[in-house]
Design a protein around this motif. Structure first.
Motif, PDB file in Angstrom:
ATOM      1  N   MET A   1      11.756 -13.954 -12.351  1.00  0.00           N
ATOM      2  CA  MET A   1      13.157 -14.252 -12.639  1.00  0.00           C
ATOM      3  C   MET A   1      13.962 -12.950 -12.664  1.00  0.00           C
ATOM      4  O   MET A   1      13.618 -12.031 -13.392  1.00  0.00           O
ATOM      5  N   ASP A   2      14.992 -12.880 -11.863  1.00  0.00           N
ATOM      6  CA  ASP A   2      15.812 -11.676 -11.793  1.00  0.00           C
ATOM      7  C   ASP A   2      16.949 -11.766 -12.801  1.00  0.00           C
ATOM      8  O   ASP A   2      17.871 -12.550 -12.624  1.00  0.00           O
ATOM      9  N   ARG A   3      16.864 -10.998 -13.848  1.00  0.00           N
ATOM     10  CA  ARG A   3      17.883 -11.010 -14.887  1.00  0.00           C
ATOM     11  C   ARG A   3      18.418  -9.602 -15.101  1.00  0.00           C
ATOM     12  O   ARG A   3      17.680  -8.615 -15.004  1.00  0.00           O
ATOM     13  N   LYS A   4      19.716  -9.520 -15.397  1.00  0.00           N
ATOM     14  CA  LYS A   4      20.329  -8.254 -15.775  1.00  0.00           C
ATOM     15  C   LYS A   4      21.093  -8.472 -17.065  1.00  0.00           C
ATOM     16  O   LYS A   4      21.446  -9.594 -17.431  1.00  0.00           O
ATOM     17  N   LEU A   5      21.371  -7.376 -17.762  1.00  0.00           N
ATOM     18  CA  LEU A   5      22.173  -7.438 -18.974  1.00  0.00           C
ATOM     19  C   LEU A   5      23.527  -6.807 -18.703  1.00  0.00           C
ATOM     20  O   LEU A   5      23.608  -5.609 -18.410  1.00  0.00           O
ATOM     21  N   LEU A   6      24.564  -7.634 -18.744  1.00  0.00           N
ATOM     22  CA  LEU A   6      25.933  -7.150 -18.604  1.00  0.00           C
ATOM     23  C   LEU A   6      26.086  -6.331 -17.316  1.00  0.00           C
ATOM     24  O   LEU A   6      26.607  -5.226 -17.315  1.00  0.00           O
ATOM     25  N   ASN A   7      25.594  -6.916 -16.207  1.00  0.00           N
ATOM     26  CA  ASN A   7      25.688  -6.290 -14.886  1.00  0.00           C
ATOM     27  C   ASN A   7      25.091  -4.887 -14.854  1.00  0.00           C
ATOM     28  O   ASN A   7      25.597  -3.993 -14.173  1.00  0.00           O
ATOM     29  N   GLY A   8      24.030  -4.707 -15.616  1.00  0.00           N
ATOM     30  CA  GLY A   8      23.347  -3.424 -15.622  1.00  0.00           C
ATOM     31  C   GLY A   8      23.910  -2.404 -16.590  1.00  0.00           C
ATOM     32  O   GLY A   8      23.408  -1.278 -16.667  1.00  0.00           O
ATOM     33  N   ALA A   9      24.952  -2.774 -17.355  1.00  0.00           N
ATOM     34  CA  ALA A   9      25.537  -1.826 -18.315  1.00  0.00           C
ATOM     35  C   ALA A   9      24.550  -1.479 -19.419  1.00  0.00           C
ATOM     36  O   ALA A   9      24.613  -0.394 -20.001  1.00  0.00           O
ATOM     37  N   LEU A  10      23.650  -2.401 -19.716  1.00  0.00           N
ATOM     38  CA  LEU A  10      22.584  -2.149 -20.694  1.00  0.00           C
ATOM     39  C   LEU A  10      21.261  -2.021 -19.947  1.00  0.00           C
ATOM     40  O   LEU A  10      20.767  -2.989 -19.361  1.00  0.00           O
ATOM     41  N   ASN A  11      20.712  -0.843 -19.947  1.00  0.00           N
ATOM     42  CA  ASN A  11      19.412  -0.618 -19.328  1.00  0.00           C
ATOM     43  C   ASN A  11      18.327  -0.742 -20.386  1.00  0.00           C
ATOM     44  O   ASN A  11      18.337  -0.003 -21.369  1.00  0.00           O
ATOM     45  N   VAL A  12      17.410  -1.668 -20.184  1.00  0.00           N
ATOM     46  CA  VAL A  12      16.333  -1.876 -21.143  1.00  0.00           C
ATOM     47  C   VAL A  12      15.008  -1.838 -20.401  1.00  0.00           C
ATOM     48  O   VAL A  12      14.948  -1.960 -19.171  1.00  0.00           O
ATOM     49  N   SER A  13      13.938  -1.680 -21.154  1.00  0.00           N
ATOM     50  CA  SER A  13      12.611  -1.623 -20.559  1.00  0.00           C
ATOM     51  C   SER A  13      12.195  -2.985 -20.009  1.00  0.00           C
ATOM     52  O   SER A  13      12.762  -4.027 -20.365  1.00  0.00           O
ATOM     53  N   ARG A  14      11.206  -2.967 -19.146  1.00  0.00           N
ATOM     54  CA  ARG A  14      10.653  -4.218 -18.618  1.00  0.00           C
ATOM     55  C   ARG A  14      10.108  -5.084 -19.748  1.00  0.00           C
ATOM     56  O   ARG A  14      10.256  -6.311 -19.745  1.00  0.00           O
ATOM     57  N   GLU A  15       9.501  -4.436 -20.754  1.00  0.00           N
ATOM     58  CA  GLU A  15       8.957  -5.182 -21.885  1.00  0.00           C
ATOM     59  C   GLU A  15      10.062  -5.886 -22.672  1.00  0.00           C
ATOM     60  O   GLU A  15       9.899  -7.037 -23.094  1.00  0.00           O
ATOM     61  N   THR A  16      11.182  -5.184 -22.853  1.00  0.00           N
ATOM     62  CA  THR A  16      12.309  -5.795 -23.560  1.00  0.00           C
ATOM     63  C   THR A  16      12.863  -6.970 -22.774  1.00  0.00           C
ATOM     64  O   THR A  16      13.151  -8.041 -23.340  1.00  0.00           O
ATOM     65  N   MET A  17      13.035  -6.799 -21.473  1.00  0.00           N
ATOM     66  CA  MET A  17      13.534  -7.895 -20.653  1.00  0.00           C
ATOM     67  C   MET A  17      12.585  -9.082 -20.694  1.00  0.00           C
ATOM     68  O   MET A  17      13.022 -10.246 -20.767  1.00  0.00           O
ATOM     69  N   ASP A  18      11.284  -8.821 -20.682  1.00  0.00           N
ATOM     70  CA  ASP A  18      10.312  -9.911 -20.770  1.00  0.00           C
ATOM     71  C   ASP A  18      10.468 -10.671 -22.089  1.00  0.00           C
ATOM     72  O   ASP A  18      10.345 -11.911 -22.119  1.00  0.00           O
ATOM     73  N   ARG A  19      10.725  -9.937 -23.177  1.00  0.00           N
ATOM     74  CA  ARG A  19      10.916 -10.603 -24.473  1.00  0.00           C
ATOM     75  C   ARG A  19      12.165 -11.489 -24.451  1.00  0.00           C
ATOM     76  O   ARG A  19      12.151 -12.612 -24.982  1.00  0.00           O
ATOM     77  N   LEU A  20      13.232 -11.009 -23.857  1.00  0.00           N
ATOM     78  CA  LEU A  20      14.468 -11.790 -23.799  1.00  0.00           C
ATOM     79  C   LEU A  20      14.311 -13.028 -22.929  1.00  0.00           C
ATOM     80  O   LEU A  20      14.819 -14.105 -23.266  1.00  0.00           O
TER      81      LEU A  20
ATOM     82  N   TRP B   1      21.909 -17.629 -20.883  1.00  0.00           N
ATOM     83  CA  TRP B   1      21.782 -16.182 -20.669  1.00  0.00           C
ATOM     84  C   TRP B   1      23.105 -15.471 -20.883  1.00  0.00           C
ATOM     85  O   TRP B   1      23.198 -14.523 -21.670  1.00  0.00           O
ATOM     86  N   GLN B   2      24.149 -15.908 -20.191  1.00  0.00           N
ATOM     87  CA  GLN B   2      25.427 -15.197 -20.296  1.00  0.00           C
ATOM     88  C   GLN B   2      26.153 -15.505 -21.592  1.00  0.00           C
ATOM     89  O   GLN B   2      26.569 -14.588 -22.310  1.00  0.00           O
ATOM     90  N   ARG B   3      26.328 -16.770 -21.905  1.00  0.00           N
ATOM     91  CA  ARG B   3      27.177 -17.163 -23.030  1.00  0.00           C
ATOM     92  C   ARG B   3      26.566 -16.803 -24.384  1.00  0.00           C
ATOM     93  O   ARG B   3      27.301 -16.650 -25.366  1.00  0.00           O
ATOM     94  N   HIS B   4      25.250 -16.663 -24.433  1.00  0.00           N
ATOM     95  CA  HIS B   4      24.624 -16.441 -25.728  1.00  0.00           C
ATOM     96  C   HIS B   4      23.782 -15.161 -25.788  1.00  0.00           C
ATOM     97  O   HIS B   4      23.961 -14.349 -26.692  1.00  0.00           O
ATOM     98  N   ILE B   5      22.880 -14.968 -24.827  1.00  0.00           N
ATOM     99  CA  ILE B   5      22.034 -13.777 -24.880  1.00  0.00           C
ATOM    100  C   ILE B   5      22.831 -12.517 -24.567  1.00  0.00           C
ATOM    101  O   ILE B   5      22.814 -11.541 -25.325  1.00  0.00           O
TER     102      ILE B   5
END
Length: 206
Positions: free
Chosen positions: A1-20, A46-50
């Motif tokens: 699943m390809d997910r980003k946080l705020l269009n890449g404004a928040l860079n997080v680790s792969r482990e963090t993204m997996d948790r989310l 994803w967008q409205r809440h996470i």
């Protein structure tokens, strides 16, 4: 699943993204059984809440100890806890009195935010017993005057409030000024053009 946080404004680790992503999946499963969010936003978790929750770490990247009140479906508390899971010294306390929602939060803790502390109590009973945090968060919980009543014990002792608010926030601020003095910074939401995050500090009753 390809997910980003705020269009890449928040860079997080792969482990963090997996948790989310794991949290998103768990949330979708539980929301079929208990009412965690409005039906109208269930297709936009994803967008409205996470992402809406995660943007608090753009505002306050130094966030380490926070208390989230009325944690309900885990927004923003579980999201922030998942993002801070690997940060030394981070502590996240969630306060939620509803037993069904507390059960969900416990499941989310086991899967994606193991270090979180869950207080299954009324806010009025739980907050005074928690060490004053750096930040207090609340999302879709109560009007600002009520939030001030609930969080005064911490916001009058050095903690900063970060409260998600919608288009009616100006009226809530005006009502609050009748009984309270406080420092205010208004952050525009990156998710909804009509929403803001109110940063409240140095709360004092008039």
């Amino acid at each position: 699943m390809d997910r980003k946080l705020l269009n890449g404004a928040l860079n997080v680790s792969r482990e963090t993204m997996d948790r989310l992503i794991a949290f998103e999946t768990l949330f979708e499963q539980w929301s079929k059984r208990i009412n965690l969010i409005a039906d109208s936003t269930k297709g936009e978790i994803w967008q409205r809440h996470i992402e809406d929750s995660a943007q608090l770490l753009l505002i306050k990247p130094d966030m380490r100890h926070l208390v989230d009140i009325g944690s309900g479906g885990g927004f923003p508390g579980i999201v922030l806890a998942a993002m801070l899971e690997d940060v030394d010294g981070a502590r996240v306390d969630l306060v939620e009195s509803n037993r069904k929602k507390t059960a969900f939060l416990m499941a989310a803790k086991a899967q994606c935010a193991r270090s979180v502390n869950i207080h299954s109590k009324r806010i009025e009973d739980a907050l005074p017993a928690i060490q004053t945090p750096d930040y207090v968060t609340a999302r879709a919980l109560a009007a600002l005057p009520k939030l001030f009543e609930l969080t005064q014990c911490h916001l009058s002792n050095g903690a900063v409030g970060l409260f998600h608010k919608g288009r009616g926030y100006r009226e809530e601020l005006e009502e609050s000024h009748a009984n309270w003095d406080f420092d205010l910074v208004i952050h525009k939401s990156r998710i909804d053009t009509e929403s803001v995050i109110l940063e409240i500090a140095n709360l004092k009753r008039k």
